[in-house]
Design a protein around this motif. Structure first.
Motif, PDB file in Angstrom:
ATOM      1  N   ASP A 143     114.845  63.968  44.089  1.00 13.83           N
ATOM      2  CA  ASP A 143     114.366  65.227  43.509  1.00 13.83           C
ATOM      3  C   ASP A 143     112.880  65.075  43.140  1.00 13.83           C
ATOM      4  O   ASP A 143     112.226  64.156  43.582  1.00 13.83           O
ATOM      5  N   GLY A 144     112.349  65.996  42.370  1.00 15.16           N
ATOM      6  CA  GLY A 144     110.944  65.918  41.981  1.00 15.16           C
ATOM      7  C   GLY A 144     109.981  66.647  42.891  1.00 15.16           C
ATOM      8  O   GLY A 144     108.769  66.579  42.696  1.00 15.16           O
ATOM      9  N   PHE A 145     110.504  67.372  43.877  1.00 16.90           N
ATOM     10  CA  PHE A 145     109.636  68.087  44.815  1.00 16.90           C
ATOM     11  C   PHE A 145     108.811  69.152  44.106  1.00 16.90           C
ATOM     12  O   PHE A 145     107.595  69.246  44.294  1.00 16.90           O
ATOM     13  N   GLN A 146     109.472  69.965  43.277  1.00 19.01           N
ATOM     14  CA  GLN A 146     108.779  71.081  42.633  1.00 19.01           C
ATOM     15  C   GLN A 146     107.920  70.644  41.452  1.00 19.01           C
ATOM     16  O   GLN A 146     106.942  71.317  41.131  1.00 19.01           O
ATOM     17  N   SER A 147     108.268  69.535  40.815  1.00 25.47           N
ATOM     18  CA  SER A 147     107.505  69.114  39.635  1.00 25.47           C
ATOM     19  C   SER A 147     106.134  68.571  40.000  1.00 25.47           C
ATOM     20  O   SER A 147     105.202  68.603  39.187  1.00 25.47           O
ATOM     21  N   ALA A 148     105.999  68.060  41.227  1.00 26.53           N
ATOM     22  CA  ALA A 148     104.701  67.596  41.742  1.00 26.53           C
ATOM     23  C   ALA A 148     104.036  66.587  40.800  1.00 26.53           C
ATOM     24  O   ALA A 148     102.841  66.655  40.542  1.00 26.53           O
ATOM     25  N   ARG A 149     104.813  65.637  40.294  1.00 24.46           N
ATOM     26  CA  ARG A 149     104.276  64.620  39.381  1.00 24.46           C
ATOM     27  C   ARG A 149     103.864  63.339  40.102  1.00 24.46           C
ATOM     28  O   ARG A 149     103.122  62.537  39.558  1.00 24.46           O
ATOM     29  N   LYS A 169     116.602  84.644  46.017  1.00 28.35           N
ATOM     30  CA  LYS A 169     115.712  85.052  44.927  1.00 28.35           C
ATOM     31  C   LYS A 169     115.329  83.848  44.066  1.00 28.35           C
ATOM     32  O   LYS A 169     116.058  82.865  43.977  1.00 28.35           O
ATOM     33  N   VAL A 170     114.173  83.966  43.407  1.00 25.57           N
ATOM     34  CA  VAL A 170     113.681  82.911  42.524  1.00 25.57           C
ATOM     35  C   VAL A 170     114.333  83.036  41.147  1.00 25.57           C
ATOM     36  O   VAL A 170     114.707  84.138  40.711  1.00 25.57           O
ATOM     37  N   LEU A 171     114.479  81.911  40.463  1.00 27.75           N
ATOM     38  CA  LEU A 171     114.977  81.905  39.080  1.00 27.75           C
ATOM     39  C   LEU A 171     114.264  82.947  38.221  1.00 27.75           C
ATOM     40  O   LEU A 171     113.062  83.118  38.357  1.00 27.75           O
ATOM     41  N   PRO A 172     114.965  83.653  37.343  1.00 30.27           N
ATOM     42  CA  PRO A 172     116.407  83.611  37.073  1.00 30.27           C
ATOM     43  C   PRO A 172     117.213  84.614  37.890  1.00 30.27           C
ATOM     44  O   PRO A 172     118.405  84.762  37.661  1.00 30.27           O
ATOM     45  N   ALA A 173     116.563  85.297  38.846  1.00 34.25           N
ATOM     46  CA  ALA A 173     117.289  86.272  39.664  1.00 34.25           C
ATOM     47  C   ALA A 173     118.129  85.606  40.740  1.00 34.25           C
ATOM     48  O   ALA A 173     119.053  86.210  41.288  1.00 34.25           O
ATOM     49  N   GLY A 174     117.815  84.370  41.049  1.00 33.42           N
ATOM     50  CA  GLY A 174     118.520  83.618  42.080  1.00 33.42           C
ATOM     51  C   GLY A 174     118.297  82.136  41.890  1.00 33.42           C
ATOM     52  O   GLY A 174     117.694  81.715  40.902  1.00 33.42           O
ATOM     53  N   PRO A 175     118.755  81.324  42.833  1.00 34.43           N
ATOM     54  CA  PRO A 175     118.713  79.869  42.647  1.00 34.43           C
ATOM     55  C   PRO A 175     117.432  79.167  43.093  1.00 34.43           C
ATOM     56  O   PRO A 175     117.279  77.969  42.853  1.00 34.43           O
ATOM     57  N   LEU A 176     116.505  79.884  43.756  1.00 34.32           N
ATOM     58  CA  LEU A 176     115.294  79.230  44.245  1.00 34.32           C
ATOM     59  C   LEU A 176     114.419  78.722  43.094  1.00 34.32           C
ATOM     60  O   LEU A 176     114.167  79.432  42.128  1.00 34.32           O
ATOM     61  N   ARG A 177     113.914  77.501  43.226  1.00 37.00           N
ATOM     62  CA  ARG A 177     113.075  76.902  42.184  1.00 37.00           C
ATOM     63  C   ARG A 177     111.629  77.378  42.262  1.00 37.00           C
ATOM     64  O   ARG A 177     110.865  77.219  41.304  1.00 37.00           O
ATOM     65  N   ALA A 178     111.254  77.925  43.393  1.00 37.48           N
ATOM     66  CA  ALA A 178     109.911  78.473  43.628  1.00 37.48           C
ATOM     67  C   ALA A 178     110.013  79.346  44.869  1.00 37.48           C
ATOM     68  O   ALA A 178     110.996  79.248  45.620  1.00 37.48           O
ATOM     69  N   PRO A 179     109.050  80.240  45.105  1.00 36.74           N
ATOM     70  CA  PRO A 179     109.107  81.062  46.314  1.00 36.74           C
ATOM     71  C   PRO A 179     109.278  80.197  47.562  1.00 36.74           C
ATOM     72  O   PRO A 179     108.643  79.143  47.684  1.00 36.74           O
ATOM     73  N   LEU A 180     110.125  80.645  48.468  1.00 35.38           N
ATOM     74  CA  LEU A 180     110.446  79.843  49.644  1.00 35.38           C
ATOM     75  C   LEU A 180     109.208  79.518  50.473  1.00 35.38           C
ATOM     76  O   LEU A 180     109.059  78.389  50.964  1.00 35.38           O
ATOM     77  N   THR A 181     108.295  80.486  50.638  1.00 38.12           N
ATOM     78  CA  THR A 181     107.103  80.232  51.450  1.00 38.12           C
ATOM     79  C   THR A 181     106.258  79.099  50.873  1.00 38.12           C
ATOM     80  O   THR A 181     105.760  78.247  51.612  1.00 38.12           O
ATOM     81  N   ASP A 182     106.125  79.071  49.552  1.00 38.84           N
ATOM     82  CA  ASP A 182     105.351  78.003  48.920  1.00 38.84           C
ATOM     83  C   ASP A 182     106.039  76.649  49.078  1.00 38.84           C
ATOM     84  O   ASP A 182     105.370  75.613  49.195  1.00 38.84           O
ATOM     85  N   GLN A 183     107.359  76.653  49.062  1.00 37.93           N
ATOM     86  CA  GLN A 183     108.083  75.393  49.229  1.00 37.93           C
ATOM     87  C   GLN A 183     108.036  74.904  50.680  1.00 37.93           C
ATOM     88  O   GLN A 183     107.891  73.704  50.942  1.00 37.93           O
ATOM     89  N   LEU A 184     108.158  75.825  51.630  1.00 37.79           N
ATOM     90  CA  LEU A 184     108.155  75.430  53.041  1.00 37.79           C
ATOM     91  C   LEU A 184     106.823  74.811  53.463  1.00 37.79           C
ATOM     92  O   LEU A 184     106.792  73.912  54.313  1.00 37.79           O
TER      93      LEU A 184
END
Length: 343
Positions: A143-149, A169-184
């Motif tokens: 894990d740790g992908f989104q925290s960018a530490r 959808k992104v939290l709290p509307a859905g389970p995504l931790r960040a927008p999908l495009t930014d993660q991809l």
């Protein structure tokens, strides 16, 4: 600590997702900006991040184990750095799978430590450096992908084939931790676990973004040792239904199921109820390896449940045998290029 994702996250977007969209927009903007601007510190060895796009279980633990085994077979000394979700340790700690408790370090680190050295630490850079100092030359970041530490040389994003990314959808509307495009954008490859169609849209998005897509399944390892009698299956993981499905697909007779929140700390009442229900219907108890290690954290009652409960052991199997080795190789090549730039 427990977590339980709202069921509507994994369904078609409805009024609840729409009502939470303003909050999701704010959360997504902040999370996306953090990903785009991240310039985390690096360490002197290759770092492979095993992450997922959403909250909840996707299969990161068996994936990290498979990659650690591959690295070891290539002559490397892998170490795994983990935040220790579900545990209470707040400093830096090297996990001893024979002595540490899940309540102390988390359930996943104990399973990981059976295959490679594991350090639990909120400061992932400090954790990685501790592993390097102990002789590790390849770091797997659980894990740790989104925290960018901590800078990673390769990001392998894991997705469950059944759940996919839920309602998208992104939290709290859905389970995504960040927008999908930014993660991809920061993803190097996608690993789909399972054969269902729930992740098909994500796979298409990843393919359009020219990301390699790997396939795998979780394969039960000890079916022959499990009683062929009727079972009472229980689990407190990200998606208990996946565990129950695995048992059914293996041809086992699952008469009853009981779901608990992810990382659930079993109480005496939980344990007593499970044993009572099993005895009443003459069922054999069975659970996951993650759940089983947590049972030893409690009283004599939960430990008694542990002794009465079978464990389904699963192993991640890639569709192509060389996939894990190729991912480790690519991570090392990228790290070599990164380090050369600094000389």
């Amino acid at each position: 600590m427990t977590s339980e994702a709202p069921p509507f996250w994994w369904e078609k977007p409805d009024w609840r997702a729409r009502a939470l969209s303003p909050l999701a927009n704010i959360y997504g903007a902040v999370a996306g900006r953090r990903l785009r601007r991240a310039k985390p510190p690096s360490v002197s060895v290759p770092v492979l991040c095993v992450g997922n796009f959403t909250v909840g279980g996707a299969g990161k633990t068996p994936t990290s184990i498979a990659l650690a085994k591959a690295a070891t077979s290539m002559g490397l000394k892998p170490g795994i750095v983990s935040r220790g979700y579900g545990g209470a340790f707040s400093g830096l700690h090297k996990v001893d799978p024979d002595k540490d408790s899940a309540r102390h370090v988390g359930d996943e680190p104990i399973l990981l430590a059976r295959h490679a050295p594991v350090v639990v630490c909120a400061d992932r850079v400090a954790g990685a450096k501790a592993l390097i100092a102990s002789g590790c030359d390849f770091i797997i970041m659980d894990d740790g992908f989104q925290s960018a530490r901590l800078h990673f040389d390769y990001a392998l994003m894991v997705v469950d084939a059944g759940r996919g990314i839920g309602n998208g959808k992104v939290l709290p509307a859905g389970p995504l931790r960040a927008p999908l495009t930014d993660q991809l954008v920061r993803t190097d490859a996608l690993l789909r676990i399972g054969t269902a169609s729930g992740a098909d849209q994500l796979v298409r998005s990843a393919a359009r973004a020219a990301k390699p897509i790997y396939e795998s399944v979780l394969q039960p390892q000890n079916i022959a040792q499990i009683s062929q009698g009727r079972l009472l299956a229980f689990a407190g993981i990200g998606d208990p239904s996946k565990f129950f499905r695995t048992l059914h697909e293996a041809g086992l007779d699952v008469a009853q199921t009981k779901s608990f929140p992810d990382h659930h700390p079993y109480t005496d009442e939980d344990a007593a109820d499970l044993m009572k229900d099993a005895a009443k219907e003459q069922l054999t108890l069975i659970t996951t390896a993650k759940d089983h290690v947590r049972l030893f954290d409690g009283s004599a009652v939960t430990k008694e449940l542990a002794t009465q409960t079978l464990v389904l052991d699963v192993e991640l199997v890639f569709s192509h045998p060389q996939t894990a080795h190729n991912i480790v190789r690519d991570t090392r090549e990228r790290a070599k290029a990164r380090i050369l730039k600094t000389l």
